[in-house]
Design a protein around this motif. Sequence first.
Motif, PDB file in Angstrom:
ATOM      1  N   LEU A  12     -14.918  33.002  19.215  1.00  0.00           N
ATOM      2  CA  LEU A  12     -16.324  33.236  19.525  1.00  0.00           C
ATOM      3  C   LEU A  12     -16.502  34.507  20.361  1.00  0.00           C
ATOM      4  N   SER A  13     -15.662  34.680  21.384  1.00  0.00           N
ATOM      5  CA  SER A  13     -15.763  35.898  22.205  1.00  0.00           C
ATOM      6  C   SER A  13     -15.449  37.134  21.386  1.00  0.00           C
ATOM      7  N   GLY A  14     -14.496  37.047  20.463  1.00  0.00           N
ATOM      8  CA  GLY A  14     -14.177  38.187  19.612  1.00  0.00           C
ATOM      9  C   GLY A  14     -15.347  38.544  18.707  1.00  0.00           C
ATOM     10  N   MET A  15     -15.999  37.528  18.150  1.00  0.00           N
ATOM     11  CA  MET A  15     -17.160  37.781  17.288  1.00  0.00           C
ATOM     12  C   MET A  15     -18.312  38.385  18.091  1.00  0.00           C
ATOM     13  N   VAL A  16     -18.557  37.880  19.277  1.00  0.00           N
ATOM     14  CA  VAL A  16     -19.622  38.421  20.123  1.00  0.00           C
ATOM     15  C   VAL A  16     -19.302  39.872  20.503  1.00  0.00           C
ATOM     16  N   ALA A  17     -18.050  40.136  20.868  1.00  0.00           N
ATOM     17  CA  ALA A  17     -17.652  41.503  21.218  1.00  0.00           C
ATOM     18  C   ALA A  17     -17.825  42.435  20.025  1.00  0.00           C
ATOM     19  N   PHE A  18     -17.477  41.964  18.835  1.00  0.00           N
ATOM     20  CA  PHE A  18     -17.626  42.768  17.624  1.00  0.00           C
ATOM     21  C   PHE A  18     -19.093  43.123  17.380  1.00  0.00           C
ATOM     22  N   VAL A  19     -19.987  42.152  17.527  1.00  0.00           N
ATOM     23  CA  VAL A  19     -21.420  42.386  17.332  1.00  0.00           C
ATOM     24  C   VAL A  19     -21.955  43.347  18.387  1.00  0.00           C
ATOM     25  N   VAL A  20     -21.567  43.160  19.642  1.00  0.00           N
ATOM     26  CA  VAL A  20     -22.042  44.030  20.726  1.00  0.00           C
ATOM     27  C   VAL A  20     -21.561  45.465  20.504  1.00  0.00           C
ATOM     28  N   ILE A  21     -20.305  45.632  20.156  1.00  0.00           N
ATOM     29  CA  ILE A  21     -19.764  46.972  19.897  1.00  0.00           C
ATOM     30  C   ILE A  21     -20.486  47.600  18.695  1.00  0.00           C
ATOM     31  N   GLY A  22     -20.742  46.812  17.669  1.00  0.00           N
ATOM     32  CA  GLY A  22     -21.475  47.305  16.500  1.00  0.00           C
ATOM     33  C   GLY A  22     -22.876  47.770  16.875  1.00  0.00           C
ATOM     34  N   LEU A  23     -23.561  47.023  17.727  1.00  0.00           N
ATOM     35  CA  LEU A  23     -24.899  47.414  18.161  1.00  0.00           C
ATOM     36  C   LEU A  23     -24.863  48.700  18.982  1.00  0.00           C
ATOM     37  N   ILE A  24     -23.876  48.837  19.832  1.00  0.00           N
ATOM     38  CA  ILE A  24     -23.751  50.051  20.649  1.00  0.00           C
ATOM     39  C   ILE A  24     -23.497  51.263  19.756  1.00  0.00           C
ATOM     40  N   VAL A  25     -22.569  51.124  18.819  1.00  0.00           N
ATOM     41  CA  VAL A  25     -22.251  52.225  17.909  1.00  0.00           C
ATOM     42  C   VAL A  25     -23.480  52.594  17.073  1.00  0.00           C
ATOM     43  N   ALA A  26     -24.209  51.608  16.573  1.00  0.00           N
ATOM     44  CA  ALA A  26     -25.408  51.865  15.776  1.00  0.00           C
ATOM     45  C   ALA A  26     -26.461  52.598  16.605  1.00  0.00           C
ATOM     46  N   ASN A  27     -26.609  52.205  17.855  1.00  0.00           N
ATOM     47  CA  ASN A  27     -27.577  52.850  18.735  1.00  0.00           C
ATOM     48  C   ASN A  27     -27.196  54.307  18.993  1.00  0.00           C
ATOM     49  N   VAL A  28     -25.931  54.565  19.251  1.00  0.00           N
ATOM     50  CA  VAL A  28     -25.467  55.936  19.497  1.00  0.00           C
ATOM     51  C   VAL A  28     -25.668  56.791  18.248  1.00  0.00           C
ATOM     52  N   MET A  29     -25.322  56.232  17.090  1.00  0.00           N
ATOM     53  CA  MET A  29     -25.483  56.980  15.847  1.00  0.00           C
ATOM     54  C   MET A  29     -26.961  57.244  15.548  1.00  0.00           C
ATOM     55  N   ALA A  30     -27.820  56.273  15.831  1.00  0.00           N
ATOM     56  CA  ALA A  30     -29.258  56.451  15.598  1.00  0.00           C
ATOM     57  C   ALA A  30     -29.815  57.528  16.513  1.00  0.00           C
ATOM     58  N   ASP A  31     -29.372  57.562  17.767  1.00  0.00           N
ATOM     59  CA  ASP A  31     -29.830  58.603  18.687  1.00  0.00           C
ATOM     60  C   ASP A  31     -29.414  59.979  18.191  1.00  0.00           C
ATOM     61  N   LYS A  32     -28.192  60.091  17.693  1.00  0.00           N
ATOM     62  CA  LYS A  32     -27.704  61.369  17.175  1.00  0.00           C
ATOM     63  C   LYS A  32     -28.522  61.780  15.953  1.00  0.00           C
ATOM     64  N   GLN A  33     -28.818  60.821  15.077  1.00  0.00           N
ATOM     65  CA  GLN A  33     -29.608  61.102  13.884  1.00  0.00           C
ATOM     66  C   GLN A  33     -31.030  61.521  14.271  1.00  0.00           C
ATOM     67  N   ASP A  34     -31.614  60.851  15.264  1.00  0.00           N
ATOM     68  CA  ASP A  34     -32.947  61.225  15.738  1.00  0.00           C
ATOM     69  C   ASP A  34     -32.953  62.654  16.261  1.00  0.00           C
ATOM     70  N   GLU A  35     -31.933  63.011  17.009  1.00  0.00           N
ATOM     71  CA  GLU A  35     -31.840  64.355  17.576  1.00  0.00           C
ATOM     72  C   GLU A  35     -31.702  65.397  16.461  1.00  0.00           C
ATOM     73  N   GLU A  36     -30.888  65.082  15.459  1.00  0.00           N
ATOM     74  CA  GLU A  36     -30.723  65.985  14.318  1.00  0.00           C
ATOM     75  C   GLU A  36     -32.046  66.168  13.579  1.00  0.00           C
ATOM     76  N   PHE A  37     -32.760  65.070  13.386  1.00  0.00           N
ATOM     77  CA  PHE A  37     -34.052  65.133  12.706  1.00  0.00           C
ATOM     78  C   PHE A  37     -35.040  65.982  13.502  1.00  0.00           C
ATOM     79  N   LYS A  38     -35.083  65.794  14.819  1.00  0.00           N
ATOM     80  CA  LYS A  38     -35.988  66.577  15.667  1.00  0.00           C
ATOM     81  C   LYS A  38     -35.647  68.065  15.592  1.00  0.00           C
ATOM     82  N   ASN A  39     -34.362  68.392  15.621  1.00  0.00           N
ATOM     83  CA  ASN A  39     -33.947  69.793  15.532  1.00  0.00           C
ATOM     84  C   ASN A  39     -34.349  70.405  14.190  1.00  0.00           C
TER      85      ASN A  39
END
Length: 173
Positions: A12-39
């Motif tokens: 259960l902790s491994g699955m929760v950690a996997f989901v949390v890490i996935g959300l963090i990575v998705a957020n970082v990638m979305a921020d980078k994509q937003d910045e690219e779009f703005k530029n």
Amino acid sequence: MTFTEPIRKYILSGMVAFVVIGLIVANVMADKQDEEFKNTETLYGQAIQLQSTGDLAGAEDAIKRVLKKQPKSEIANYTAALLSAQNGNMKQAAILMQKTLDLNPYKVEDPTFMIQLGEVFIGAERFEDAKTVLLRCQESGWASENIPNYQEHVATLLAQIENLQLKEGTNNE
């Protein structure tokens, strides 16, 4: 196979950690994509601004940078085509107009685009392509608010093609 309580907690902790890490990575990638779009959007706006002030070379440079970042952008290819035509590079304009049409085949239903495509093809000395496009404009019976006397302009362009082809034919003899 039965899982003991500690093993269930690890799973259960491994699955929760996997989901949390996935959300963090998705957020970082979305921020980078937003910045690219703005530029890219800023560069596009800059190109339009430079074009409106008459700095066609600067506008063309800015739109080329947009196309490097987003080569499949229909609006960027269309803008680049119009800028190339304004700068007198009709062969490049024809290539970019064709790419715009490849990216959005529904542009064949846009009267303004089609007459511009015909004009660019004439400028690029692609007379048969221009004739095909302009005959479609004529057969469709379009009228455009942006272009007064649309059908008369189409007829004039078709006559211009005929004259150029006749002149070309006499030069080759």
